[in-house]
Scaffold this active site. Structure first.
Site, short mmCIF file in Angstrom:
data_model
loop_
_atom_site.label_atom_id
_atom_site.label_comp_id
_atom_site.label_asym_id
_atom_site.label_seq_id
_atom_site.Cartn_x
_atom_site.Cartn_y
_atom_site.Cartn_z
N ASP A 278 66.75 49.54 -6.72
CA ASP A 278 66.30 50.87 -6.48
C ASP A 278 65.14 51.38 -7.63
O ASP A 278 64.56 50.49 -7.75
CB ASP A 278 67.64 52.27 -7.56
CG ASP A 278 67.88 53.65 -7.41
OD1 ASP A 278 67.17 53.81 -6.68
OD2 ASP A 278 68.91 53.53 -7.68
C1 BGC Z 1 67.64 57.05 -5.82
C2 BGC Z 1 68.00 56.37 -4.78
C3 BGC Z 1 67.32 56.49 -4.01
C4 BGC Z 1 65.53 56.50 -3.86
C5 BGC Z 1 65.22 56.39 -3.87
C6 BGC Z 1 66.55 56.89 -6.53
O1 BGC Z 1 66.22 57.81 -7.08
O2 BGC Z 1 68.76 56.48 -6.75
O3 BGC Z 1 69.34 56.85 -4.36
O4 BGC Z 1 67.27 55.83 -2.26
O5 BGC Z 1 65.75 57.01 -5.45
O6 BGC Z 1 64.86 58.47 -3.37
#
Ligand code: BGC
Length: 738
Positions: A278
Site C-alpha cells: 500500500d
Molecule cells: C489506500 C489504497 C489505495 C492507495 C493508492 C492508499 O492510501 O489504502 O487502497 O489503493 O492509497 O491510492
C-alpha cells in the site's frame, strides 16, 4: 559483487530466443498457435533483463505531484501509480488507478469524470455475483480507456468493525459472501486486460491508527475468517496482484510479514502473482524483500526508496539473493503476461467510454443492492395516491452521497453540493448528481416539496403539510477516518423523529457506508438502506421506492442495536497521539465475525445478516442435502407466492454441534432467483468444504469432523425456513485445497 545467475555469454547467445519468448512470438504463435504460458514468458523476460531493469520493475511511483516530488513524466496525471516499462523487451509501463467503485482521481483541480458503481458494500448486498462481475467489467473498461492497465480493485477486508471508515469499499462480514463477490469483481476488471489487486492483505479492518496498529490474531481464527475471504477472492478472481496493508499483524508489518506473504499466500495458496505495498506501507529493504514484498508502491509515500538503489545494493552485496529479485520481477511480469497487457496496450481515450452503458451497469447494481429493512402496512412500493410529498434532507434534491478517500470517483460537472466535508484528503464530500427527488417526480404525479432537514422543527412542519414524508439520512464515511459510534451524524436522528411525529406516513432512505442505529425505527413506516448508490443512485432509489423493480438486496453485515453489542467498546487507538503504537486483539471474536459473534453471544441485532424484505413473497420446498465428494450438495425449490415479480435470496447456513466452530452457524451458500408471480425455480448449492471445516494450525490443514451436520435454508441469519441433516465422513485437506 555477485554475478547474475545466468553467465553473460550464455545470456547473449540465448537473448534473441528469450526476447521472442517474452514477446510471445515463437514458431507456434507465428503459425497462429497459442502464445507460450505466462510463466515461460515471464521467466524469459527476466533472464533477458539487466539488474537496473529489474529494479525499475519493482519500484513504483505515485503518479501525482506529492511532497515536493513531481510525478513521473510518462505517468497518467493525478493517478495512483506508475512503473516504467522496458521497451526493448516489449514490457509496457504499469499505469495504476484506484479503485473499487470506478476510475478515481487523486487530489486535482480538474478531476476526471467517470462512472461510479455503488459502494462495494452495496454490490455485496445484491448477493448477485453476476452484477459484481458486470460492475468490474465496466470500471475495468473505463480504466483501460483512461490509460490504465492496473486497477487497485478488490477490497475484501471483513467488516469486523462497523465503525471502520472504509466498510463501504469492502463486501461485508462473511468470508464466503465477501470472497465470492470481490472475486467476481476482480474477474470482471481483468476481463479488460487490466490487472486487479486484491487488498488490503490482511486485517486492515480499521482506519484509526492504520499504520500503527498491531493486529493480534491466531492462525486458525484468521484462516477461517479474513484470510478465507482473501483466499476465495483470489481463487475466483485470480488477481494479478495482492496489496499488503498498512497495519502490523502479530508484531510484523503486513508488507514484510513472512507468515502472511511467504507462508500463507505464496506457499499454502500457491499464489503466482505479485505483492505490491500500500502507499506508504513499505518499511525496509532486506526484510521486506525476503519476507515476500515484490513491489514497493507510490514513491514518495514511504520514508525511503527502499526498493530502488538500496535494493540494488542489497542484491549486489548478496543480502537479497539475485534469485529473489528475479522472483519479484517474474511475478510482476507474469501477471502482466497472464492478463494480456503486452498484447493489449492502453491509451488515454476516454471519449470512447459509452457513458449510458456504464450508467446502466451501475444502476443495475444499485437497484439490487438496496435493502428494504422495514415496510409496515405495505407503505412501499409507493402508489400514485399522494397529493404532496415532502422530501427531507440528504441533498436529495440534487444527488446522492459517495464515500471519500483514494477511491473517490468524480462526476461530470462536479459535485452538486460544493464545500462539504474536509477541504483536503479524504475530503471533500462528493455527491453524485443523480437526484432522487427528480427521479421520483418523473414517476409520481404529486407536488414535491424539498426541505434540507437541518432544522428538525421546520422539517416536521413541511412533513405535516404533506401526505407522505421521505427522509434521506446520510453518513459520510471515508478512508483514514473511523466513525465515533453507530449514530447518524449531525442530529439527523432528531430530524427523523420529529418528521415521524408529524403523523404522516414516513419513509427513511439511508445513504450510509456502514450500519447505523435507528432510535426512531418504531415511529417510521419504512426504511431502505441505499448505501452509496453510485452514479445513477437517484434513479435506482426511485425505482425501488415505486416498485418498478423489487427490493431484492439483503444485508451483507449485521446492523447492531448498540455499540455495547460489539467485541470492542471503542475502536482501539481512539484518542491516542498520532505517533502512538498500539495493538488490537482480534482474538476476542476470533473467527466469530459479525452475525457469528451476535449468535455466539446471544445478542439480538437491529437487523440480522441476510435480512431484506421483498415486495412479493416466496415459499421454499424440497430441501435436501447429501454428502458429495467430501462436501455437501444442497437442493431446494423457491416459488414466488405473491402478486409481483421479485427476486428471492435463499440462504443456506450450516452448523455442527461440538465441532469446535467459532459460532453456531456459518453461511454455506445462497442463490438469487428472479421469479414471476407463480413461477418457481430450483437451486443447487455446493457448500465449500472449508465452511464445514476447522483449520488445524499444527497440521497446517483443514479438518472436517465426522458426524451429523445441520443444513438450514433461511431467508436471513435469523429467519430459518427448513432444516435437514447430513452425515459427513472425516476429511482433512491441505491449507490451499478445497
Ligand atoms: C489506500 C489504497 C489505495 C492507495 C493508492 C492508499 O492510501 O489504502 O487502497 O489503493 O492509497 O491510492
Amino acid at each position: 559483487m555477485r554475478q547474475q545467475t545466468t553467465p553473460r555469454h550464455h545470456a547473449m547467445r540465448t537473448l534473441p530466443l528469450l526476447l521472442a519468448l517474452a514477446m510471445g512470438m515463437t514458431a507456434a504463435t507465428a503459425a497462429g498457435g497459442d502464445a507460450p504460458a505466462p510463466d515461460q514468458r515471464a521467466a524469459a523476460a527476466v533472464a533477458a533483463m539487466t539488474l537496473d531493469e529489474k529494479i525499475q520493475t519493482v519500484f513504483g511511483y505515485f503518479s501525482t505531484d506529492f511532497k515536493g516530488t513531481a510525478r513521473p513524466k510518462d505517468g497518467v496525471p493525478f493517478t495512483a501509480g506508475f512503473i516504467a516499462g522496458v521497451e526493448r523487451l516489449g514490457i509496457p509501463h504499469q499505469q495504476l488507478t484506484d479503485a473499487g467503485m470506478g476510475v478515481a482521481t487523486q487530489p486535482s483541480e480538474q478531476p476526471r469524470a467517470r462512472t461510479a458503481l455503488p459502494a462495494g458494500i452495496a454490490t455485496a448486498a445484491s448477493w448477485n455475483p453476476a452484477l459484481a462481475y458486470a460492475g468490474g467489467a465496466m470500471i475495468g473498461q473505463e480504466a483501460r480507456l483512461s490509460g490504465h492497465n492496473v486497477m487497485l480493485v478488490g477490497g475484501v477486508n471483513l467488516q469486523r468493525e462497523p465503525r471502520n471508515g472504509r466498510n463501504f469499499e469492502y463486501a461485508g462480514e462473511d468470508p464466503l459472501l465477501s470472497g465470492v463477490m470481490v472475486g467476481e469483481a476482480i474477474r470482471g476488471v481483468q476481463s479488460n486486460h487490466v490487472v486487479a489487486t486484491v487488498k488490503h492483505f490482511a486485517y486492515n479492518n480499521q482506519e484509526t491508527g492504520r499504520t500503527k496498529v498491531d493486529v493480534r490474531i491466531g492462525d486458525a481464527a484468521g484462516r477461517m475468517s479474513d484470510l478465507l475471504a482473501f483466499q476465495i477472492a483470489i481463487e475466483r478472481g485470480d488477481p494479478g496482484a495482492v496489496m499488503c496493508g498498512y497495519n502490523l499483524v502479530n508484531g510484523f508489518y503486513a508488507c514484510e510479514n513472512d507468515y502472511l506473504l511467504n507462508q500463507v499466500l505464496k506457499r499454502d495458496w500457491g499464489y503466482k502473482g505479485y505483492v505490491m505495498s500500500d502507499w506508504g506501507a513499505t518499511h525496509s529493504t532486506i526484510p521486506a524483500a525476503l519476507n515476500g514484498l515484490d513491489q514497493q508502491s507510490g514513491w514518495p509515500f514511504d520514508l525511503s526508496p527502499y526498493f530502488n538503489g538500496a535494493l540494488k545494493e542489497a542484491v549486489e552485496n548478496g543480502h537479497v539473493p539475485p534469485a529473489r529479485l528475479d522472483d519479484m520481477a517474474r511475478r510482476i511480469l507474469r501477471a502482466m503476461y497472464a492478463n494480456g497487457l503486452m498484447e493489449h496496450p492502453v491509451r488515454v481515450e476516454p471519449e470512447k467510454i459509452d457513458v449510458a452503458a456504464s450508467a446502466a451497469v451501475s444502476q443495475a447494481a444499485a437497484e439490487e443492492g438496496i435493502v428494504l429493512l422495514k415496510n409496515d402496512k405495505g407503505l412501499l412500493p409507493l402508489t400514485n395516491t399522494y397529493t404532496t410529498i415532502a422530501i427531507i434532507g440528504g441533498h436529495a434534491d440534487v444527488g446522492v452521497l459517495s464515500g471519500g478517500g483514494s477511491s473517490q470517483v468524480y462526476p461530470a460537472g462536479g459535485s452538486p453540493v460544493p464545500n462539504e466535508g474536509p477541504a483536503s484528503f479524504p475530503g471533500p464530500t462528493v455527491y453524485l448528481p443523480s437526484s432522487p427527488l427528480k427521479a421520483l417526480a418523473a414517476r409520481l404525479h404529486a407536488k414535491f416539496v424539498y426541505h434540507d432537514g437541518k432544522d428538525a422543527a421546520a422539517a416536521a412542519k413541511v412533513a405535516a403539510g404533506s401526505d407522505l414524508a421521505i427522509v434521506f439520512a446520510t453518513q459520510w464515511t471515508a478512508e483514514s477516518l473511523d466513525q465515533p459510534d453507530l449514530s447518524l451524524p449531525n442530529r439527523q436522528d432528531e430530524t427523523i423523529a420529529a418528521v415521524a411525529a408529524a403523523g404522516k406516513p414516513t419513509v427513511v432512505v439511508l445513504e450510509t457506508g456502514s450500519p447505523v442505529t435507528m432510535p426512531w425505527l418504531g415511529a417510521v413506516d419504512a426504511v431502505l438502506a441505499a448505501w452509496y448508490p453510485g452514479s445513477s443512485g437517484g434513479e435506482a432509489i426511485a425505482r425501488v421506492l415505486t416498485g418498478e423493480v423489487d427490493a431484492s438486496g439483503r444485508l451483507p453485515a449485521t446492523f447492531p442495536r448498540s455499540v455495547a453489542q460489539l467485541p470492542r467498546a471503542r475502536v482501539d487507538g481512539t484518542g491516542l497521539p498520532e505517533a502512538a503504537r498500539f495493538s488490537t486483539d482480534y482474538n476476542i471474536e476470533g473467527a466469530a465475525v459479525g452475525y457469528k459473534w451476535f449468535e455466539k453471544k446471544g445478542h439480538q441485532p437491529l437487523f440480522a445478516f441476510g435480512h431484506g424484505l421483498s415486495y412479493t413473497s416466496f415459499s421454499y420446498t424440497g430441501l435436501s442435502a447429501k454428502a458429495d465428494g467430501g462436501a455437501i450438495a444442497v437442493r431446494f425449490k423457491t416459488a414466488n407466492t405473491g402478486k409481483r415479480a421479485g427476486k428471492a435470496v435463499p440462504q443456506v447456513y450450516v452448523s455442527k454441534v461440538g465441532a469446535g466452530w467459532e459460532a453456531p452457524k456459518r453461511l454455506g451458500g445462497w442463490d438469487k432467483l428472479a421469479l414471476a408471480p407463480g413461477q418457481s425455480g430450483e437451486s443447487r448449492i455446493g457448500i465449500d468444504p472449508r465452511v464445514l471445516a476447522v483449520f488445524d494450525t499444527r497440521a497446517n490443514q483443514w479438518r472436517i469432523a465426522a458426524g451429523e451436520y445441520v443444513v438450514t435454508l433461511a431467508e436471513a441469519a435469523d429467519k430459518p425456513v427448513a432444516t435437514v441433516k447430513v452425515r459427513l465422513p472425516a476429511r482433512a485437506f491441505a491449507a490451499g485445497a478445497r
